[in-house]
Enzyme design. Sequence first.
Site, PDB file in Angstrom:
ATOM      1  N   ARG A  44       0.862  -1.187   0.000  1.00  0.00           N
ATOM      2  CA  ARG A  44       0.000   0.000   0.000  1.00  0.00           C
ATOM      3  C   ARG A  44       0.901   1.242   0.000  1.00  0.00           C
ATOM      4  NH1 ARG A  44      -3.525  -2.730  -1.557  1.00  0.00           N
ATOM      5  NH2 ARG A  44      -5.608  -3.045  -0.676  1.00  0.00           N
TER       6      ARG A  44
ATOM      7  N   GLU B 291      -2.756   7.979  -4.550  1.00  0.00           N
ATOM      8  CA  GLU B 291      -2.950   7.017  -5.629  1.00  0.00           C
ATOM      9  C   GLU B 291      -4.234   7.357  -6.376  1.00  0.00           C
ATOM     10  OE1 GLU B 291      -1.822   2.922  -4.780  1.00  0.00           O
ATOM     11  OE2 GLU B 291      -3.672   2.308  -5.783  1.00  0.00           O
TER      12      GLU B 291
ATOM     13  N   HIS C 171      -0.863   0.099  -9.844  1.00  0.00           N
ATOM     14  CA  HIS C 171      -1.530  -0.826  -8.910  1.00  0.00           C
ATOM     15  C   HIS C 171      -2.100  -2.042  -9.653  1.00  0.00           C
ATOM     16  CE1 HIS C 171      -3.596  -1.024  -4.704  1.00  0.00           C
ATOM     17  NE2 HIS C 171      -3.334  -2.242  -5.159  1.00  0.00           N
TER      18      HIS C 171
HETATM   19  C1  DGY Z   1      -5.554  -6.026  -2.794  1.00  0.00           C
HETATM   20  O1  DGY Z   1      -6.281  -6.993  -3.065  1.00  0.00           O
HETATM   21  O2  DGY Z   1      -5.489  -5.549  -1.672  1.00  0.00           O
HETATM   22  C2  DGY Z   1      -4.739  -5.472  -3.908  1.00  0.00           C
HETATM   23  O3  DGY Z   1      -4.046  -4.352  -3.565  1.00  0.00           O
HETATM   24  C3  DGY Z   1      -5.608  -5.198  -5.100  1.00  0.00           C
HETATM   25  O4  DGY Z   1      -5.356  -6.188  -5.952  1.00  0.00           O
END
Ligand code: DGY
Length: 310
Positions: free
Chosen positions: A223, A252, A271
């Site tokens: 993240r 983001e 992402h």
């Molecule tokens: C998640 O599933 O948390 C990812 O970041 C998105 O694919």
Amino acid sequence: MSRCFVTRDLPGAALDRLRADHEVEVWPDRFPPSRERLIDGARSAQGLLCMLTDPIDAQLIASCPDLRAISNYAVGVDNIDVAAATARAIQVGNTPGVLTEATADLTLALTLAVLRRLPEGQAAVLSGGWRTWEPAFLLGRDLNGATVLLIGAGRIGQAVARRLEGFRARVVLAGRGDPLPALLAEADVVSLHCPLTEQTRALIGATELAAMKATAVLVNTARGPIVDTAALEAALRAGEIAAAALDVTDPEPLPADHPLLSAPGALVVPHTGSATHAAREAMADLAVDNLLAGLSGDPMPHRVATRPGP
Ligand code: DGY
């Protein structure tokens, strides 16, 4: 029959299973609903299937008196106030496991891309800078024999570790409570695989970046806010670390004119850790399984518990 609000259309046929038993409204746009539209859609719903781009906070939960189940189309649930949902006996579900291998693959792709300077190589080819084979042109670093520090030893961290064995890298798995500065100072690659919590927010800031080797690379497929963006940009510009490969950023998305994007050694992708056909369809199946169970009052197959405090 319950009413469900789904905040984006999903790949595959999973939503048909939801439609078979429930009244389903799917937000039709490519971009997420605004907060007002999100509240509008969720207000009269018993089931909410949301994305990591939808902030499901205590205020939103309070505006949805009938809500019984929240199913996140992601494994990370940092966009949801799980405690507020749990206090209202609303189940929260996520999609673990099915995106592990895809995310681990992207981690390796990013790691190799920055170690072997692929973005610079492509830029040289496109700009006509590739004139001949040269003994010292675009020299990178080996993953073979490198010390790779994986921060977060959950499913994805372990899947990355398995891949790194094949590269004969030396893997160090760091969990909560491990002495980060000493581990950072030893690492050639630092890769983040922990969830975003109040404890991990800005875990990698100016002090941690300064502790890393000048030749080291940072990889983030977890993240964005786990890394202090301004500190990372400064560290790249000052040559405190060699490169950063990011699948996730803070904010983001990063605006196209964000200064981090032009910092030396920065590689940013949008992402896409779980963005394979198989992973995204399997995520849709799990998200629908969770919602169906939550709506019928059964335990969700992948229910998220309130996180324990520090
Ligand atoms: C998640 O599933 O948390 C990812 O970041 C998105 O694919």
